[in-house]
Design a protein around this motif. Structure first.
Motif, short mmCIF file in Angstrom:
data_model
loop_
_atom_site.label_atom_id
_atom_site.label_comp_id
_atom_site.label_asym_id
_atom_site.label_seq_id
_atom_site.Cartn_x
_atom_site.Cartn_y
_atom_site.Cartn_z
N GLN A 56 46.11 33.34 49.92
CA GLN A 56 44.93 34.18 49.68
C GLN A 56 45.29 35.35 48.76
N ASN A 57 46.13 35.06 47.76
CA ASN A 57 46.53 36.09 46.80
C ASN A 57 47.08 37.33 47.51
N PHE A 58 47.83 37.06 48.60
CA PHE A 58 48.51 38.08 49.39
C PHE A 58 47.53 39.09 49.99
N ARG A 59 46.25 38.68 50.12
CA ARG A 59 45.22 39.54 50.72
C ARG A 59 45.20 40.93 50.08
N GLU A 60 45.32 40.95 48.78
CA GLU A 60 45.43 42.22 48.08
C GLU A 60 44.08 42.71 47.58
N ARG A 91 46.78 53.76 33.06
CA ARG A 91 46.29 53.35 31.74
C ARG A 91 47.09 52.16 31.21
N TRP A 92 48.04 51.65 32.04
CA TRP A 92 48.81 50.45 31.73
C TRP A 92 49.46 50.54 30.35
N GLY A 93 50.05 51.70 30.06
CA GLY A 93 50.81 51.88 28.84
C GLY A 93 50.02 52.21 27.61
N GLU A 94 48.69 52.19 27.70
CA GLU A 94 47.83 52.46 26.54
C GLU A 94 47.03 53.74 26.78
N PRO A 95 47.33 54.84 26.08
CA PRO A 95 46.64 56.12 26.33
C PRO A 95 45.13 56.05 26.21
N GLY A 96 44.59 55.10 25.44
CA GLY A 96 43.15 55.01 25.28
C GLY A 96 42.42 54.24 26.35
N ASN A 97 43.15 53.61 27.28
CA ASN A 97 42.51 52.84 28.34
C ASN A 97 41.84 53.75 29.37
N MET A 98 40.79 53.23 30.02
CA MET A 98 40.27 53.92 31.20
C MET A 98 41.35 53.90 32.27
N ASN A 99 41.35 54.92 33.10
CA ASN A 99 42.50 55.11 33.99
C ASN A 99 42.27 54.71 35.44
N GLY A 100 41.16 54.04 35.75
CA GLY A 100 40.92 53.59 37.12
C GLY A 100 40.42 52.17 37.17
N GLN A 101 40.73 51.46 38.26
CA GLN A 101 40.16 50.12 38.43
C GLN A 101 40.15 49.73 39.90
N PHE A 102 39.11 48.97 40.25
CA PHE A 102 39.01 48.30 41.56
C PHE A 102 39.31 46.83 41.32
N VAL A 103 40.09 46.23 42.22
CA VAL A 103 40.52 44.84 42.00
C VAL A 103 40.49 44.06 43.31
N VAL A 104 39.92 42.85 43.23
CA VAL A 104 40.13 41.82 44.24
C VAL A 104 41.03 40.78 43.57
N GLN A 105 42.24 40.66 44.04
CA GLN A 105 43.18 39.75 43.37
C GLN A 105 42.71 38.29 43.48
N PRO A 106 42.99 37.47 42.42
CA PRO A 106 43.86 37.77 41.29
C PRO A 106 43.13 38.51 40.17
N THR A 134 31.76 40.05 46.25
CA THR A 134 31.44 39.07 47.30
C THR A 134 32.10 37.72 47.03
N ALA A 135 32.85 37.60 45.95
CA ALA A 135 33.53 36.35 45.62
C ALA A 135 35.04 36.54 45.73
N ARG A 136 35.72 35.51 46.24
CA ARG A 136 37.18 35.50 46.36
C ARG A 136 37.71 36.64 47.22
N VAL A 137 36.91 37.13 48.15
CA VAL A 137 37.36 38.18 49.06
C VAL A 137 38.22 37.54 50.16
N PRO A 138 39.45 38.00 50.37
CA PRO A 138 40.32 37.38 51.38
C PRO A 138 39.84 37.68 52.79
N THR A 139 40.26 36.83 53.72
CA THR A 139 40.04 37.11 55.13
C THR A 139 41.15 38.03 55.63
N ALA A 140 40.89 38.75 56.70
CA ALA A 140 41.91 39.64 57.26
C ALA A 140 43.04 38.81 57.87
N GLY A 141 44.25 39.33 57.79
CA GLY A 141 45.40 38.62 58.33
C GLY A 141 46.50 39.60 58.72
N ALA A 142 47.67 39.46 58.09
CA ALA A 142 48.81 40.33 58.40
C ALA A 142 49.04 41.36 57.32
#
Length: 356
Positions: A239-243, A250-265, A316-324
């Protein structure tokens, strides 16, 4: 002795020899594995590959070897998740490369066996596993003394070994501390000519609920640094490590936006929502429920009204289930950046809260 009697005795002796030889040939050899080259014992991690070798007895055609190495986080298939099989040579020997760990294991498996990427305990015989051999690493290994801190009423384990999150990074326990007001300080700094990062993870799982982090100003975080607030289950590869992640970088690029929300992958574009982080204290939170997770960022405390709104996103897509999984905080050097940080980077987390 008559000629007929002598012939009968010769035939009887020949038959006995044939039956004995046939019984010896038909008796199966119990499948087994042994190690002939054992890598050194190590804290574990993806930083170094070492030779490993052995031999098998009683293997059938099309059977293969699956290797595992154990770290404190469990057993990891070797040498890579994408390459979990080691072939057996005609002389019944096998050899491969393996990431270092505290223990090593070799499994003799059938052709249709599919190993897990990670496991809390070593797989046992049965279900396509024919034989199992397990051996401790060679040499003397002295693991680092565990370091824990108590932050916001919870116990956290401080990482002191390497990790390959966003490139190989070293972690130093001195980069994590609490001030007199109980605020958490994380440091990314150069020590003895190498950059060292900071990481803590909760000592237990919390499951579904609302995770909230009050973080002091990170709007000017160095472009080569990355600060992450996330859940992670090292054994949850299915489950993509339930991350579930809030990243400040900014992932090395000064012009990038500096925040993100992620459901892995995060390789799936719909799984990532990027936004701009303003100056000042920001509270990041996510509400995790079965089949959905809602992220939010607001200025100031979590009780700020509409004037404090920064960003929000519902997945609401690819959301992992709770685990460890456990909550984790990491400040590191993003190794994909063109250059290292220009100076020491510090992040201060004032508070962590969880509501079921």
């Amino acid at each position: 002795m008559t000629k007929r009697l002598r012939t009968a005795r010769v035939l009887a002796t020949s038959l006995s020899v044939y039956l004995f030889a046939s019984s010896c040939r038909s008796e199966p050899v119990a499948p087994s594995i042994e190690f002939t080259t054992v890598p050194q014992a190590n804290a574990g991690g993806p930083g170094v590959l070492s030779p490993v070798a052995g031999r098998v007895k009683g293997a059938r055609a099309n059977q293969r070897i699956v290797l595992f190495a154990r770290s404190d986080e469990g057993w990891w298939v070797q040498p890579f998740r994408s390459r979990p099989f080691t072939e057996i040579e005609r002389d019944s020997t096998w050899k491969s490369a393996i990431h270092l760990g505290q223990e090593y294991a070799a499994l003799l498996v059938d052709a249709d066996y599919r190993p897990p990427a990670t496991a809390e305990s070593l797989p046992e015989r049965g279900g396509g596993i024919v034989a199992v051999a397990r051996v401790g690493g060679s040499g003397k290994f002295v693991p680092p003394t565990p370091k824990t801190i108590t932050f916001s009423g919870y116990d956290w384990l401080v990482r002191q070994t390497q990790n390959d999150r966003h490139g190989m990074n070293d972690y130093d326990g001195r980069n994590v501390w609490l001030d007199s007001d109980g605020r958490l300080h994380l440091l990314l700094t150069e020590r003895d000519g190498r950059w060292t990062s900071a990481d803590i993870r909760l000592t237990r799982s919390l499951g579904y609920g609302t995770y909230s982090f009050d973080v002091r100003d990170t709007s000017q975080l160095d472009p080569s640094a990355a600060f992450s607030m996330y859940t992670f289950d090292p054994l949850g590869s299915d489950q993509n490590f339930r991350e579930l992640t809030v990243d400040v970088s900014r992932w090395g690029e000064p012009g990038n936006m500096n925040g993100q929300f992620v459901v892995q992958p995060e390789t799936v574009p719909a799984n990532v929502f990027r936004f701009a982080i303003p100056a000042g204290l920001v509270t990041y939170s996510f509400r995790w429920e079965p089949g959905r997770v809602s992220f939010k960022a607001v200025r100031g405390s979590a009780t700020a009204g509409d004037d404090g709104f920064v960003a929000e996103r519902l997945f609401t897509a690819r959301v992992p289930t709770a685990g460890a999984e456990r909550p984790q905080l990491t400040l590191l050097y993003d190794r994909s950046a063109a250059r290292p940080p220009s100076k020491t980077v510090e992040v201060v987390v004032e508070k962590f809260t969880f509501l079921p």
